[in-house]
Design a protein around this motif. Structure first.
Motif, PDB file in Angstrom:
ATOM      1  N   LEU A  60      -2.021   4.771 -12.617  1.00  0.00           N
ATOM      2  CA  LEU A  60      -1.552   3.394 -12.613  1.00  0.00           C
ATOM      3  C   LEU A  60      -0.031   3.360 -12.460  1.00  0.00           C
ATOM      4  N   VAL A  61       0.413   2.575 -11.501  1.00  0.00           N
ATOM      5  CA  VAL A  61       1.845   2.405 -11.215  1.00  0.00           C
ATOM      6  C   VAL A  61       2.070   0.925 -10.947  1.00  0.00           C
ATOM      7  N   PRO A  62       3.025   0.285 -11.625  1.00  0.00           N
ATOM      8  CA  PRO A  62       3.251  -1.135 -11.341  1.00  0.00           C
ATOM      9  C   PRO A  62       3.810  -1.340  -9.923  1.00  0.00           C
ATOM     10  N   HIS A  63       3.418  -2.474  -9.332  1.00  0.00           N
ATOM     11  CA  HIS A  63       3.874  -2.794  -7.981  1.00  0.00           C
ATOM     12  C   HIS A  63       5.395  -2.939  -7.927  1.00  0.00           C
ATOM     13  N   SER A  64       6.015  -3.257  -9.079  1.00  0.00           N
ATOM     14  CA  SER A  64       7.473  -3.449  -9.117  1.00  0.00           C
ATOM     15  C   SER A  64       8.236  -2.140  -9.349  1.00  0.00           C
ATOM     16  N   SER A  65       7.552  -0.968  -9.305  1.00  0.00           N
ATOM     17  CA  SER A  65       8.263   0.300  -9.528  1.00  0.00           C
ATOM     18  C   SER A  65       9.408   0.417  -8.518  1.00  0.00           C
ATOM     19  N   PRO A  66      10.511   1.088  -8.910  1.00  0.00           N
ATOM     20  CA  PRO A  66      11.678   1.164  -8.017  1.00  0.00           C
ATOM     21  C   PRO A  66      11.322   1.722  -6.631  1.00  0.00           C
ATOM     22  N   ILE A  67      10.378   2.654  -6.578  1.00  0.00           N
ATOM     23  CA  ILE A  67      10.030   3.254  -5.284  1.00  0.00           C
ATOM     24  C   ILE A  67       9.298   2.238  -4.423  1.00  0.00           C
ATOM     25  N   SER A  68       8.389   1.476  -5.064  1.00  0.00           N
ATOM     26  CA  SER A  68       7.699   0.418  -4.338  1.00  0.00           C
ATOM     27  C   SER A  68       8.699  -0.642  -3.882  1.00  0.00           C
ATOM     28  N   ALA A  69       9.639  -1.003  -4.793  1.00  0.00           N
ATOM     29  CA  ALA A  69      10.624  -2.037  -4.463  1.00  0.00           C
ATOM     30  C   ALA A  69      11.534  -1.612  -3.311  1.00  0.00           C
ATOM     31  N   SER A  70      11.753  -0.307  -3.148  1.00  0.00           N
ATOM     32  CA  SER A  70      12.619   0.165  -2.051  1.00  0.00           C
ATOM     33  C   SER A  70      11.985  -0.141  -0.697  1.00  0.00           C
ATOM     34  N   GLY A  71      10.672  -0.338  -0.673  1.00  0.00           N
ATOM     35  CA  GLY A  71       9.984  -0.666   0.573  1.00  0.00           C
ATOM     36  C   GLY A  71       9.942   0.481   1.572  1.00  0.00           C
ATOM     37  N   ILE A  72      10.405   1.661   1.174  1.00  0.00           N
ATOM     38  CA  ILE A  72      10.450   2.797   2.108  1.00  0.00           C
ATOM     39  C   ILE A  72       9.120   3.546   2.068  1.00  0.00           C
ATOM     40  N   LEU A  73       8.562   3.852   3.232  1.00  0.00           N
ATOM     41  CA  LEU A  73       7.427   4.770   3.277  1.00  0.00           C
ATOM     42  C   LEU A  73       8.010   6.168   3.495  1.00  0.00           C
ATOM     43  N   PHE A  74       7.838   7.038   2.497  1.00  0.00           N
ATOM     44  CA  PHE A  74       8.490   8.354   2.522  1.00  0.00           C
ATOM     45  C   PHE A  74       7.670   9.401   3.279  1.00  0.00           C
ATOM     46  N   TYR A  75       6.417   9.114   3.569  1.00  0.00           N
ATOM     47  CA  TYR A  75       5.517  10.115   4.176  1.00  0.00           C
ATOM     48  C   TYR A  75       5.454  11.363   3.306  1.00  0.00           C
ATOM     49  N   ASN A  76       5.587  11.175   2.000  1.00  0.00           N
ATOM     50  CA  ASN A  76       5.632  12.294   1.062  1.00  0.00           C
ATOM     51  C   ASN A  76       4.974  11.794  -0.220  1.00  0.00           C
ATOM     52  N   THR A  77       3.886  12.458  -0.619  1.00  0.00           N
ATOM     53  CA  THR A  77       3.083  11.970  -1.741  1.00  0.00           C
ATOM     54  C   THR A  77       3.889  11.843  -3.030  1.00  0.00           C
ATOM     55  N   LEU A  78       4.816  12.766  -3.245  1.00  0.00           N
ATOM     56  CA  LEU A  78       5.617  12.751  -4.461  1.00  0.00           C
ATOM     57  C   LEU A  78       6.290  11.391  -4.652  1.00  0.00           C
ATOM     58  N   PHE A  79       6.709  10.790  -3.552  1.00  0.00           N
ATOM     59  CA  PHE A  79       7.349   9.479  -3.631  1.00  0.00           C
ATOM     60  C   PHE A  79       6.323   8.360  -3.463  1.00  0.00           C
ATOM     61  N   ASP A  80       5.510   8.464  -2.419  1.00  0.00           N
ATOM     62  CA  ASP A  80       4.612   7.348  -2.104  1.00  0.00           C
ATOM     63  C   ASP A  80       3.587   7.110  -3.214  1.00  0.00           C
ATOM     64  N   GLU A  81       3.133   8.173  -3.885  1.00  0.00           N
ATOM     65  CA  GLU A  81       2.144   7.965  -4.956  1.00  0.00           C
ATOM     66  C   GLU A  81       2.776   7.229  -6.128  1.00  0.00           C
ATOM     67  N   ASN A  82       4.110   7.297  -6.236  1.00  0.00           N
ATOM     68  CA  ASN A  82       4.784   6.610  -7.332  1.00  0.00           C
ATOM     69  C   ASN A  82       5.199   5.192  -6.968  1.00  0.00           C
ATOM     70  N   ALA A  83       4.721   4.749  -5.795  1.00  0.00           N
ATOM     71  CA  ALA A  83       4.951   3.359  -5.387  1.00  0.00           C
ATOM     72  C   ALA A  83       3.727   2.509  -5.679  1.00  0.00           C
ATOM     73  N   SER A  84       2.620   3.131  -6.080  1.00  0.00           N
ATOM     74  CA  SER A  84       1.374   2.374  -6.108  1.00  0.00           C
ATOM     75  C   SER A  84       0.313   3.061  -6.963  1.00  0.00           C
ATOM     76  N   CYS A  85      -0.595   2.243  -7.519  1.00  0.00           N
ATOM     77  CA  CYS A  85      -1.770   2.824  -8.159  1.00  0.00           C
ATOM     78  C   CYS A  85      -2.475   3.707  -7.138  1.00  0.00           C
ATOM     79  N   HIS A  86      -3.015   4.820  -7.601  1.00  0.00           N
ATOM     80  CA  HIS A  86      -3.670   5.717  -6.646  1.00  0.00           C
ATOM     81  C   HIS A  86      -4.835   6.461  -7.275  1.00  0.00           C
ATOM     82  N   ILE A  87      -5.640   7.026  -6.402  1.00  0.00           N
ATOM     83  CA  ILE A  87      -6.709   7.925  -6.825  1.00  0.00           C
ATOM     84  C   ILE A  87      -6.520   9.229  -6.042  1.00  0.00           C
ATOM     85  N   ALA A  88      -7.031  10.318  -6.591  1.00  0.00           N
ATOM     86  CA  ALA A  88      -6.930  11.583  -5.868  1.00  0.00           C
ATOM     87  C   ALA A  88      -8.317  12.171  -5.666  1.00  0.00           C
TER      88      ALA A  88
END
Ligand code: ZN
Ligand code: ZN
Length: 418
Positions: free
Chosen positions: A328-356
């Motif tokens: 669970l990651v809030p939509h307002s997390s700083p990484i999500s707020a940056s609006g950048i798609l990093f193409y890197n799970t370490l960053f992108d997974e911390n922008a959004s709720c996810h499953i693995a």
């Protein structure tokens, strides 16, 4: 390649890079006096490797050993190696790493490779090479996924990665933008990063403590294209931020991190779910994933892009069609707020709720350290060669917690903590 590399490095703020190195050692690893460190890094990350090595020895490291990868050398293999090369991996290296970890060494990985490096290569060869690598790495990786040792990943703004993230800018500008995004997400753009991490860890601990007290049986996700019930493993435990490895060291494995996460039950996932961000998987972008689960298993899978690669991933082994993590990651997390798609799970997974898909973390069980593989399986823990996170959260997704008596508690509304 040297000249652009020089100018690209010049775009990285040296003071913040130094802080990132300090955070990697003091927060990410909490490296102990006398402890050895095994580091891996892309050759382009050399400036960060040198700073981290310095901070490691200042913290009393016994011996720091770094292994480098190089994108040009990797491409040379795909261009010229005989076919049988792609079923091989450097077993001796991974055996050595496993031995070092068994002897108490810590592990640090610097991420930053071009996520699209292999996008023009034969997907069969890429899949075979990955499989051989996963197999050879498994004993060493087990020490990490079982959290036997303190480990950490940080990132360096490799120019080839920066060009993917900011394709419309000259290289130096792209590197500067990516560097600043990494520094902000890694909380090193403040006066006292160590204090900022203490506060952030306390916030994440508060969330995971609440979820642990709730003892939920399942999470129910609803949103556009999503109606998914994720049963949680028996005796699951939520984690977030810093946690304590079996060697007794409390560390922050991922920098950045915004998630609280636990283990789903491998047999109790029902319904359908749609991804909310593209997944960059070993050179291929897999977009608009739609899958349906029955009794924990993916029985239907589609993607608007990269569907072939997705299907290959799902066929890796038995556990690849089942879940090993829900986060669970809030939509307002700083990484999500940056609006950048990093193409890197370490960053992108911390922008959004996810499953693995794939392997679960044994630490996400109560008394996880003392459970055998069989016990973990009996409690619903999944096992697989893969662990691939993909994003299913957004500002339009609601999550309910479902208790064992079927009563419900709101967990997230419109992507934010309820
Ligand atoms: Zn995660
Ligand atoms: Zn994960």
């Amino acid at each position: 390649m040297n000249a652009p590399l020089q100018s690209a490095h010049a775009a990285v703020d040296p003071a913040k890079l130094e802080k990132l190195a300090e955070v990697a050692i003091k927060v990410g690893l909490q490296l102990r006096r006398g402890q050895d460190l095994v580091m891996t890094a892309p050759i382009a990350a050399l400036p960060l490797v040198r700073l981290i090595t310095g901070h490691a020895y200042m913290a009393g490291a016994g011996l720091v050993t770094t292994f480098y990868t190089d994108e040009e050398a990797t491409l040379a293999r795909y261009a010229h190696a005989p076919d049988e090369s792609f079923d091989r991996a450097s077993d001796w290296l991974y055996e050595g790493m496993a031995k070092a970890f068994a002897n108490g060494a810590a592990r640090l990985a610097i991420a930053g490779d071009n996520p699209m490096l292999l996008s023009d290569q034969d997907p069969q060869k890429v899949a075979r090479a990955n499989r051989a690598n996963s197999k050879a790495y498994k004993p060493a990786l087990a020490k990490i996924s079982n959290f036997d040792i303190n480990w950490n990943i940080v990132s360096y703004p490799n120019p080839s990665w920066a060009r993917q993230v900011f394709p419309d800018h000259p290289e130096a500008v792209a590197v500067e933008k990516l560097a600043n995004a990494i520094f902000a997400a890694s909380r090193v753009d403040v006066d006292d990063p160590i204090a900022a991490w203490e506060k952030h860890n306390a916030d994440l601990r508060r969330r995971s403590t609440w979820l642990n007290e709730e003892r939920l049986a399942a999470l129910h996700f609803t949103g556009p294209g999503t109606d998914l019930t994720v049963g949680l493993a028996d005796g699951h435990e939520w984690h977030g931020g810093a946690s304590t490895a079996k060697n007794g060291i409390t560390c922050n494995p991922n920098i950045p991190t915004e998630e609280v996460f636990t283990t789903p039950h491998a047999l109790r996932v029902e319904g359908h779910v749609r991804s909310t961000k593209p997944l960059s998987h070993q050179g291929t972008l897999i977009d608009d994933i739609q899958v349906r689960f029955e009794a924990g298993r993916i029985v239907e899978a589609r993607a608007s892009r990269g569907e072939e690669v997705l299907k290959k991933v799902l066929d890796t082994d038995d556990g690849a069609r089942r879940l090993g993590e829900v986060a669970l990651v809030p939509h307002s997390s700083p990484i999500s707020a940056s609006g950048i798609l990093f193409y890197n799970t370490l960053f992108d997974e911390n922008a959004s709720c996810h499953i693995a898909l794939g392997q679960c973390y044994s630490k996400c069980f109560l008394n996880g350290a003392s459970l055998s593989d069989e016990q973990i399986r009996a409690q619903g823990g999944n096992s697989s060669l893969i662990h691939i996170d993909w994003m299913i959260g957004s500002g339009e997704v609601d999550i309910d917690g479902v208790r064992a008596d079927d009563s419900r508690v709101p967990v997230m509304r419109k992507g934010e903590w309820a």
